[in-house]
Write a protein that holds these residues in place. Structure first.
Motif, PDB file in Angstrom:
ATOM      1  N   UNK A  40      -0.428   2.875 -13.815  1.00 45.64           N
ATOM      2  CA  UNK A  40      -0.145   3.241 -15.213  1.00 45.64           C
ATOM      3  C   UNK A  40       1.343   3.368 -15.465  1.00 45.64           C
ATOM      4  N   UNK A  41       2.039   4.071 -14.591  1.00 45.58           N
ATOM      5  CA  UNK A  41       3.465   4.290 -14.872  1.00 45.58           C
ATOM      6  C   UNK A  41       4.304   3.040 -14.609  1.00 45.58           C
ATOM      7  N   UNK A  42       3.748   2.107 -13.832  1.00 47.57           N
ATOM      8  CA  UNK A  42       4.472   0.853 -13.589  1.00 47.57           C
ATOM      9  C   UNK A  42       4.099  -0.237 -14.592  1.00 47.57           C
ATOM     10  N   UNK A  43       3.178   0.082 -15.508  1.00 47.07           N
ATOM     11  CA  UNK A  43       2.712  -0.887 -16.516  1.00 47.07           C
ATOM     12  C   UNK A  43       2.143  -2.156 -15.870  1.00 47.07           C
TER      13      UNK A  43
ATOM     14  N   UNK B 261       6.499  -4.727 -14.728  1.00 47.12           N
ATOM     15  CA  UNK B 261       5.482  -4.650 -15.784  1.00 47.12           C
ATOM     16  C   UNK B 261       4.761  -5.992 -15.940  1.00 47.12           C
TER      17      UNK B 261
ATOM     18  N   UNK C  23       6.162   1.077  -6.548  1.00 47.75           N
ATOM     19  CA  UNK C  23       6.882   1.468  -7.771  1.00 47.75           C
ATOM     20  C   UNK C  23       8.255   0.825  -7.834  1.00 47.75           C
ATOM     21  N   UNK C  24       8.839   0.610  -6.674  1.00 49.27           N
ATOM     22  CA  UNK C  24      10.187   0.022  -6.608  1.00 49.27           C
ATOM     23  C   UNK C  24      10.142  -1.470  -6.927  1.00 49.27           C
ATOM     24  N   UNK C  25       9.137  -2.167  -6.422  1.00 55.74           N
ATOM     25  CA  UNK C  25       9.122  -3.631  -6.496  1.00 55.74           C
ATOM     26  C   UNK C  25       8.283  -4.207  -7.638  1.00 55.74           C
TER      27      UNK C  25
ATOM     28  N   UNK D 201       0.804  -1.213   0.000  1.00 54.80           N
ATOM     29  CA  UNK D 201       0.000   0.000   0.000  1.00 54.80           C
ATOM     30  C   UNK D 201       0.844   1.274   0.000  1.00 54.80           C
ATOM     31  N   UNK D 202       2.145   1.133   0.231  1.00 55.72           N
ATOM     32  CA  UNK D 202       3.023   2.297   0.175  1.00 55.72           C
ATOM     33  C   UNK D 202       3.466   2.468  -1.276  1.00 55.72           C
ATOM     34  N   UNK D 203       3.048   3.574  -1.875  1.00 59.01           N
ATOM     35  CA  UNK D 203       3.146   3.720  -3.323  1.00 59.01           C
ATOM     36  C   UNK D 203       4.578   3.678  -3.850  1.00 59.01           C
ATOM     37  N   UNK D 204       5.500   4.310  -3.147  1.00 61.74           N
ATOM     38  CA  UNK D 204       6.889   4.294  -3.620  1.00 61.74           C
ATOM     39  C   UNK D 204       7.478   2.884  -3.569  1.00 61.74           C
ATOM     40  N   UNK D 205       7.090   2.150  -2.559  1.00 66.41           N
ATOM     41  CA  UNK D 205       7.568   0.769  -2.436  1.00 66.41           C
ATOM     42  C   UNK D 205       6.993  -0.077  -3.586  1.00 66.41           C
TER      43      UNK D 205
ATOM     44  N   UNK E 174      -2.429   6.277 -11.126  1.00 58.86           N
ATOM     45  CA  UNK E 174      -1.176   6.843 -11.630  1.00 58.86           C
ATOM     46  C   UNK E 174      -0.036   5.851 -11.473  1.00 58.86           C
ATOM     47  N   UNK E 175       0.062   5.234 -10.302  1.00 55.38           N
ATOM     48  CA  UNK E 175       1.145   4.286 -10.041  1.00 55.38           C
ATOM     49  C   UNK E 175       1.006   3.039 -10.920  1.00 55.38           C
TER      50      UNK E 175
END
Lengths: 163, 108
Positions: free
Chosen positions: B60-63, B42, B37-39, B31-35, B57-58
């Motif tokens: 979409x940008x993480x595919x 796609x 995006x890190x892990x 649930x932590x968005x940066x985490x 947003x997260x």
């Protein structure tokens, strides 16, 4: 024939829920230019994390992007309070985000580390009381063809650290 | 396994599914968005209980192949709007995260 494409995005500092507008627009533009998907993903994460940081900590700012044949350069500039200890801020898990940001899923202390991980080069310059500039370079890996003509090579970037 | 196949197998609620044939290659939960995006990679399914528009947003940008809202969480109206704008597959389940991820691990 243009060597680089230059874009500027104003990041509004008013609403954390709206953050991500610039990274969404940049992603769309990079797709149109035929940039490889993995490069787009890395650039989008760099931009999104930067946007979030600027909204949470600096009431917004500006993102300048240059798309060259070999690299994508990003300068994120704000006039916020600045970062007193950049080394500490770069450490995974360190965050000064408030409760409101944390309730929305931000404040994991992964923003700057994510930006470093997704870029090939990153420099953070900050002056307390004046603001912060983050420069990032993401290597494209191969020359990209664009609809308006071929990008032949990137101009050398000169990071603007005059904050 | 495609998004629509998974939705059928686990009887998931479909909030929005513009790309049912996307292949799911793995998954991540958090649930932590940066985490996230890190892990997240796609093609992954993202299991979360966050329901605000930043989820779109997260994803979409993480595919991400799709987002699965667990524990009966319903998407905010703004998240639905963003999911439609960005073409995000958005599913839901009343099950809690642990058994849900167990089932996903078995299927994927």
């Amino acid at each position: 024939m243009e060597d680089t494409i230059k874009l500027t995005y104003e990041i509004s500092g008013s609403d954390l829920l709206q953050a991500g507008e610039a990274s969404g627009l940049l992603k769309l533009r990079l797709k149109q230019l035929g940039i490889p998907q993995e490069v787009i993903r890395r650039v989008s994460i760099c931009m999104y994390e930067g946007e979030i940081n600027m909204v949470i900590h600096a009431n917004g700012g500006t993102a300048d992007v240059e798309i060259g044949a070999d690299d994508i350069f990003i300068w994120l500039k704000d006039t916020g309070p600045g970062i007193p200890d950049i080394v500490k801020a770069m450490a995974e898990g360190f965050s000064t985000a408030g409760k409101k940001a944390r309730d929305l899923g931000f404040g994991a202390g992964m923003g700057l580390p994510n930006m470093k991980r997704c870029s090939d080069e990153m420099t953070v310059t900050s002056t307390v009381g004046h603001g912060t500039t983050v420069f990032m370079r993401v290597h494209i890996g191969k020359s990209a063809d664009v609809a308006s003509g071929r990008l032949l090579h990137a101009s050398p970037a000169t990071p603007g650290y005059d904050i | 396994m495609t998004v629509t196949e998974l939705a059928q197998q686990l009887s998931l609620t479909v909030f929005h599914m513009p790309e049912p044939q996307l292949e799911i290659t793995g998954g991540y939960t958090g649930d932590l968005l940066s985490r996230v995006m890190c892990r997240m990679k796609p093609g992954h399914i993202w299991v979360t209980i966050m329901s605000n528009q930043n989820v779109a947003a997260v994803a979409a940008l993480s595919d991400a192949a799709c987002v699965l809202l667990a524990e009966g969480v319903a998407p905010d109206e703004e998240l639905l709007i963003k999911a439609r704008e960005r073409g995000i597959n958005l599913l839901g389940s009343s099950r809690t995260v642990f058994p849900l991820c167990g089932e996903l691990s078995r299927l994927l």
